[in-house]
Design an enzyme around this catalytic site. Structure first.
Site, PDB file in Angstrom:
ATOM      1  N   ARG A 130      35.079  -2.859  83.038  1.00 42.29           N
ATOM      2  CA  ARG A 130      36.322  -2.953  83.814  1.00 42.29           C
ATOM      3  C   ARG A 130      37.504  -3.407  82.969  1.00 42.29           C
ATOM      4  NH1 ARG A 130      35.564  -6.153  89.215  1.00 42.29           N
ATOM      5  NH2 ARG A 130      37.790  -5.732  89.300  1.00 42.29           N
ATOM      6  N   TYR A 144      53.113  -1.302  91.358  1.00 40.07           N
ATOM      7  CA  TYR A 144      54.176  -2.286  91.622  1.00 40.07           C
ATOM      8  C   TYR A 144      53.873  -3.574  90.886  1.00 40.07           C
ATOM      9  CZ  TYR A 144      50.854  -3.633  95.404  1.00 40.07           C
ATOM     10  OH  TYR A 144      49.748  -3.962  96.129  1.00 40.07           O
ATOM     11  N   LYS A 148      53.108 -14.602  91.966  1.00 38.81           N
ATOM     12  CA  LYS A 148      52.635 -15.569  92.959  1.00 38.81           C
ATOM     13  C   LYS A 148      53.727 -16.638  93.058  1.00 38.81           C
ATOM     14  CE  LYS A 148      48.273 -14.198  93.823  1.00 38.81           C
ATOM     15  NZ  LYS A 148      47.021 -14.638  93.241  1.00 38.81           N
ATOM     16  N   SER A 222      48.572 -13.086  99.919  1.00 39.69           N
ATOM     17  CA  SER A 222      49.739 -12.200  99.854  1.00 39.69           C
ATOM     18  C   SER A 222      50.828 -12.658 100.828  1.00 39.69           C
ATOM     19  CB  SER A 222      49.359 -10.756 100.185  1.00 39.69           C
ATOM     20  OG  SER A 222      48.485 -10.256  99.198  1.00 39.69           O
TER      21      SER A 222
END
Ligand code: 76R
Length: 248
Positions: A130, A144, A148, A222
């Site tokens: 990965r 995008y 945070k 989020s």
């Protein structure tokens, strides 16, 4: 001080957004256009052979809307290679017919929020794969940048590790429910670019981007801490569809 998240880094990423200068393109002689197009195909061929050798990867998409016309997403072992790619493109004949719209520099990142204690992640084959991913050839891309939040009342970076881990678990569970529909690549860009992460999503059904991003908006990490930059969405370009886009 809160415990910093540990991160693993893989290939460096360059998202290179370009627009076609249609005025210049339409005014150019056919021979000049064909030469520029074949030069571009040659570059794409070189980048594809790097991918075949598993030394990097390329995703090429047509952006929908006026933010850009094309995105070349490149992955490479070093920033020098990424810089060489953009310089080679800029020197090529097609560059005279394109404009630079936006770029994003980052590095493929995995964090340890979901890691198993006592397990060396680099010994887990899926993890090392990965970190150096061959980009999916899905029909659509969504990119995008995001941060945070760091405000007095809502400061992600001042939360205890345990709280962040719990929130990331909930985030990961939502993400996993899109397995097989959306593939995500998180690239870290603290110190490299204007936001903290780049989010690149791939899907065959573009509506799944909307569904996933919307569902995540209701999830605390989020809803409370996510800050988002501009969104780019696009359609996959094969060599044939790229030639068709340019030739009409
Ligand atoms: O890597 C993993 O699979 C473990 C779980 C996981 C982590 C640690 C995970 C899963 N993500 C992680 C980290 Mn994610 N992700 C985003 C966005 O729009 C939004 O609201 C946020 C943008 C999406 C759409 C998304 C999708 N993720 C992160 C980080 C780093 C955070 C940090 O270190 O503080 C960011 C910025 C981020 C943002 N995430 C998943 C997904 C999906 C689809 C999954 C499931 C992946 C899978 O299981 O295959």
């Amino acid at each position: 001080m809160s415990e910093a998240a540990q991160t693993l880094e893989g290939w460096y990423a360059l998202h290179d957004f370009r627009s076609i200068d249609w005025t210049a393109w339409n005014a150019a002689a056919t021979a000049e256009r064909e030469e520029a197009l074949s030069g571009l195909m040659e570059l794409i061929g070189q980048w594809e052979s790097v991918e075949e050798r598993k030394e990097g990867s390329l995703a090429l998409y047509a952006i929908v809307g006026q933010k850009a016309d094309l995105v070349f997403m490149h992955l490479r072992e070093t920033l020098e290679e990424l810089n060489a790619i953009e310089n080679e493109f800029n020197r090529s004949a097609i560059a005279q017919f394109t404009k630079k719209e936006y770029s994003y520099v980052s590095v493929v990142e995995l964090s340890n929020y979901m890691g198993q204690p006592g397990v060396d992640p680099m010994q887990v084959p899926e993890i090392s794969a990965r970190l150096k991913p061959i980009l999916p050839k899905s029909g659509h891309i969504c990119f995008y940048p995001m941060n945070k939040r760091r405000q007095l009342t809502d400061n992600w970076y001042m939360l205890p590790m345990e709280d962040r881990r719990n929130m990331m678990r909930s985030h990961g569970m939502i993400g996993r429910s899109y397995a097989g529909k959306v593939k995500q690549i998180i690239t870290g860009s603290v110190g490299f670019d204007d936001w903290e992460w780049g989010v690149t999503l791939f899907a065959d059904d573009a509506l799944q981007f909307k569904k996933l991003v919307y569902e995540m908006r209701f999830d605390e990490v989020s809803a409370r801490y996510g800050e988002f930059g501009p969104f780019y969405v696009g359609n996959r370009l094969s060599r044939e569809s790229l030639a068709e886009l340019l030739r009409g």
